[in-house]
Design an enzyme around this catalytic site. Structure first.
Site, PDB file in Angstrom:
ATOM      1  N   SER A  79      -2.835  -7.427   7.765  1.00 58.58           N
ATOM      2  CA  SER A  79      -3.142  -7.813   9.192  1.00 58.58           C
ATOM      3  C   SER A  79      -2.567  -9.472   8.750  1.00 58.58           C
ATOM      4  CB  SER A  79      -4.475  -7.252   9.965  1.00 58.58           C
ATOM      5  OG  SER A  79      -4.344  -8.256  10.716  1.00 58.58           O
ATOM      6  N   ASP A  83       1.116   0.787  15.884  1.00 65.99           N
ATOM      7  CA  ASP A  83       0.291   0.142  16.041  1.00 65.99           C
ATOM      8  C   ASP A  83       0.242  -0.840  17.358  1.00 65.99           C
ATOM      9  OD1 ASP A  83      -1.629  -2.417  14.926  1.00 65.99           O
ATOM     10  OD2 ASP A  83      -0.378  -1.743  13.160  1.00 65.99           O
ATOM     11  N   HIS A 112      -3.791   0.732  13.740  1.00 67.90           N
ATOM     12  CA  HIS A 112      -3.748  -0.243  12.709  1.00 67.90           C
ATOM     13  C   HIS A 112      -4.220  -0.634  11.726  1.00 67.90           C
ATOM     14  CE1 HIS A 112      -3.520  -4.487  11.622  1.00 67.90           C
ATOM     15  NE2 HIS A 112      -4.254  -5.312  12.043  1.00 67.90           N
TER      16      HIS A 112
END
Length: 744
Positions: free
Chosen positions: A580, A664, A700
């Site tokens: 991330s 995602d 994610h």
């Protein structure tokens, strides 16, 4: 140069004419080329993106499946993950104590319960203890339906719960009676026993029951935003009230703000259910607009009368309790490390008053009112949690508890109960639960339950804490975990994990996979507390954001240099990992100092720093990174943006493996798509591979099944092993004492 195994990379079209013009404070108009902009179109909407994804998936899968140690790693991980684990217990209003549980290889944690009066029976049972209440594993055939949150009604008869599928941020809220638990024999893919209430169009679980238990407040978006498979930012968040037994179409609109479509509106209720706190967030900073109302005297159907208590973007408010007209908050109003304050709603003109002052050296991360008049505060101090108990009436400290434990804590308790449960864990501590009685004069609790990991002797491992200087001389703290007999002579492989952003602290966290990596490769696992996190307070965060983002990369690179200089590592045996926001870190460091790293793992990374605000939640991140459309911000963003600063010439890049998911909806996969395409174009014959592992069935991070995580970890570890020439000690008994880095 010989042609490497991965040549040629899968073809992808490159548009040399694609470009965007930005405004720079230093240079005026700047035209930035974007040859892979076509890959911004989502997987389902573009044949070009779809072809690219399928080609990259096949290419990476072929390479990874041919690594000899991959299957060995997968089997080893399965065996090691097969242990019982559970979360901190929580006593609820129905007279039961609830806890999450996994018997080892279940796809998701199940929710179990036991009567409060029978809590101690779970300590003597060989199984999980208690009875099954809810099992997400029964909701889907592939194990990718996950429980995202839940809330018990005040009367204890109803339970609202959110379910997300395939890791999406989008979720659906359902309701079931607490008298209707799941049955172990239930058919998979079904959810019998739930009520007819179905709440859709929500991102994240933000649900609060009204005090009469007749319904609940929640946040949602318009139906057209319930996509979950695109890049378009969600707009027009609203707050609604749902009455049990009614269709969602009849829910009452509590608040909307069409003039600010990107603001996030959410409602919190005080524990008594009397007061509602309505907040608006416009970005990832800890600032909000705040309104409050006495809903005990309000008519929800005809409109709630709101009192504005904060109309500037300066602070955040979290309601933690109430007594009559007094409301207790945790807030960073004029206190960057947070404090506890009160507001008398009958005399709101007097403003917020401090109850427990800000600690200038520690960040207050949670506050709870328990045992009638005890204020339990959890601080983050020097990269570890501390628990302090204060008197609610005076704010004065009573004592610090569990001060002998280093790591992180999670707590649960009730104001009408003297007992509090404390879950402690660390790098080599899988989890110990203590029961603490707040009405007794002690700073230690009694052991309630502990997680055991068979087959792994945790006493064989050690964690060191060291400090090293960054590029500008700032001391940076770092954790180093290894087997006690792993030599500190530069021969051990080193795996460094970093994040450095959004005030997210990297604390001691247990991972059986990480310890296996250390054991099987005789490796060291390193976590530097670089700037951008909150390990040393909000100031530490601010030193790693906006125009100071380069500090984050400098801190991380300095960690590697220190490890090499002090014989923990050598320049041939360092791998790094980030996900991330940590993907900005790993890709920027690989660009800026490729010679320091042998292998780079990037998971769901944010990489195109000029385009990030245009997709999913990206607009909210401008408070952290800056706004590329602001000329002043553009200059410092463009300078480090990984996608725009890929090196060229005779540079040798590390081996790189990117993990992303086609759907995602938090960090769009376009970041990985574009960056990998550019890397493969710039280095078509490099000695180290650039691969991208793309999943078509996850999001994610959250909600991944155990099997998915095992497969990903096996790919990750075997890729590192192959890239760095490592020998699995499980296959070679002598390797544990004679490991050496093989440069290939």
């Amino acid at each position: 140069m010989s042609v490497p195994q991965w040549d040629p990379y899968p073809p992808v079209s490159r548009d040399e004419t694609s470009a965007i013009t930005y405004q720079s404070k230093l240079c005026g108009s700047v035209t930035v080329r974007d040859p892979y902009s076509a890959l911004e179109v989502p997987f389902d909407d573009s044949e070009e993106t779809k072809a690219f994804v399928h080609a990259q998936r096949k290419f990476a899968r072929t390479y990874l499946d041919e690594i000899p140690d991959r299957e060995t790693w997968l089997q080893t991980l399965k065996e090691s993950w097969n242990y019982r684990r559970f979360t901190v217990p929580k006593r609820e209003s129905d007279g039961y104590t609830y806890f999450e549980y996994n018997d080892g290889l279940q796809s998701q944690m199940s929710l179990r319960r036991v009567k409060v009066s029978e809590e101690d029976t779970i300590l003597t049972e060989s199984g999980p203890g208690g009875e099954l209440f809810f099992d997400p594993n029964l909701l889907s055939l592939d194990g990718n339906a996950a429980l995202t949150g839940s809330m018990m009604s005040p009367c204890g008869k109803y339970w609202a719960y959110g379910v997300s599928e395939h890791g999406s941020d989008w979720m659906t809220t359902y309701v079931r009676k607490t008298s209707s638990p799941h049955m172990p024999s239930q058919e998979k893919g079904k959810d019998p026993g739930r009520m007819d209430d179905v709440i859709r169009y929500s991102r994240f679980f933000i649900v609060y029951w009204s005090s009469d238990s007749k319904g609940f407040f929640y946040s949602r978006y318009p139906p057209e935003d319930d996509e979950g498979k695109g890049n378009t930012p969600a707009q027009n968040c609203m707050v609604y009230y749902h009455r049990l037994g009614e269709k969602q179409e009849k829910d009452t609109l509590v608040y909307e703000d069409p003039e600010h479509p990107f603001w996030l509106w959410a409602l919190q209720l005080s524990p008594s259910g009397r007061y509602a706190l309505l907040t608006a967030s416009r970005d990832a900073s800890h600032t909000q607009l705040a309104k409050i109302a006495d809903i005990g005297t309000s008519d929800i159907q005809n409109g709630i009368q709101w009192l504005t208590i904060h109309d500037q973007w300066q602070a955040r408010f979290v309601i933690i309790g109430d007594d009559d007209s007094t409301i207790y908050f945790m807030t960073n109003l004029e206190a960057k490390n947070y404090l506890v304050a009160t507001l008398d709603i009958r005399h709101s003109e007097a403003g917020v008053k401090t109850l427990v002052a800000e600690n200038p050296d520690a960040l207050l991360i949670s506050a709870s009112i328990l045992s009638t008049d005890k204020l339990v505060l959890v601080y983050l101090h020097n990269a570890r949690h501390e628990i302090h108990v204060h008197d609610l009436n005076t704010g004065k400290p009573i004592r610090q508890i569990f001060d002998n434990l280093i790591g992180q804590f999670s707590l649960s308790g009730r104001r009408d109960d003297n007992d509090m449960f404390v879950f402690h864990s660390g790098f080599t501590s899988p989890g110990t639960i203590y029961r603490f009685r707040l009405n007794e004069d002690s700073n230690k609790g009694t052991l309630f339950r502990a997680v055991q990991v068979p087959g792994l002797n945790l006493s064989d491992f050690t964690t060191e804490s060291v400090f090293y200087p960054s590029k500008d001389g700032t001391p940076i703290h770092m954790f180093i975990t290894r087997l006690k007999d792993t030599p500190v002579d530069g021969t051990a492989p080193v795996y460094i994990y970093g994040y450095g952003g959004f005030a997210l602290a990297m604390l001691p966290t247990f991972s059986v996979s990480t310890l296996l990596f250390c054991k099987i490769y005789r490796a060291m696992y390193v976590v530097p507390n670089i700037r951008g996190g909150s390990e040393f307070g909000e100031s530490w965060h601010r030193e790693g954001m906006l125009d100071k983002k380069q500090n984050v990369f400098d801190d991380f690179n300095a960690a590697t240099k220190w490890l090499v200089a002090n014989k923990y590592a050598n320049k041939y045996n360092v791998a790094i990992r980030g996900g991330s926001n940590g993907g900005v870190l790993t890709t920027a460091c690989a660009n800026q100092a490729p010679e320091l790293y042998r292998c780079v793992i990037t998971i769901g990374g944010i990489i195109d720093m000029l385009r990030f605000p245009k997709f999913t939640f990206g607009a909210l991140w401008r408070s952290e990174y800056g706004d590329p459309e602001d000329p002043e911000d553009f200059d410092f963003i463009y300078k480090y943006s990984p996608y725009h600063n890929i090196p060229s010439g005779d540079v040798v890049l590390p081996a790189m493996l990117f993990f992303t998911a086609a759907y995602d909806d938090r960090v769009s996969p376009l970041h990985s798509f574009k960056h990998v395409a550019a890397l493969q174009y710039n280095f078509p014959n490099g000695p180290n591979p650039v691969l991208m592992r793309i999943d078509l069935n996850t999001g994610h991070f959250a909600g991944k099944s155990t099997q998915k995580m095992l497969e990903e970890t096996a790919d990750e570890y075997s890729f590192i092993g192959k890239s760095m020439g490592l020998v699995m000690c499980a296959q070679n008994e002598h390797a544990s004492k004679q490991w050496s880095c093989v440069v290939t």
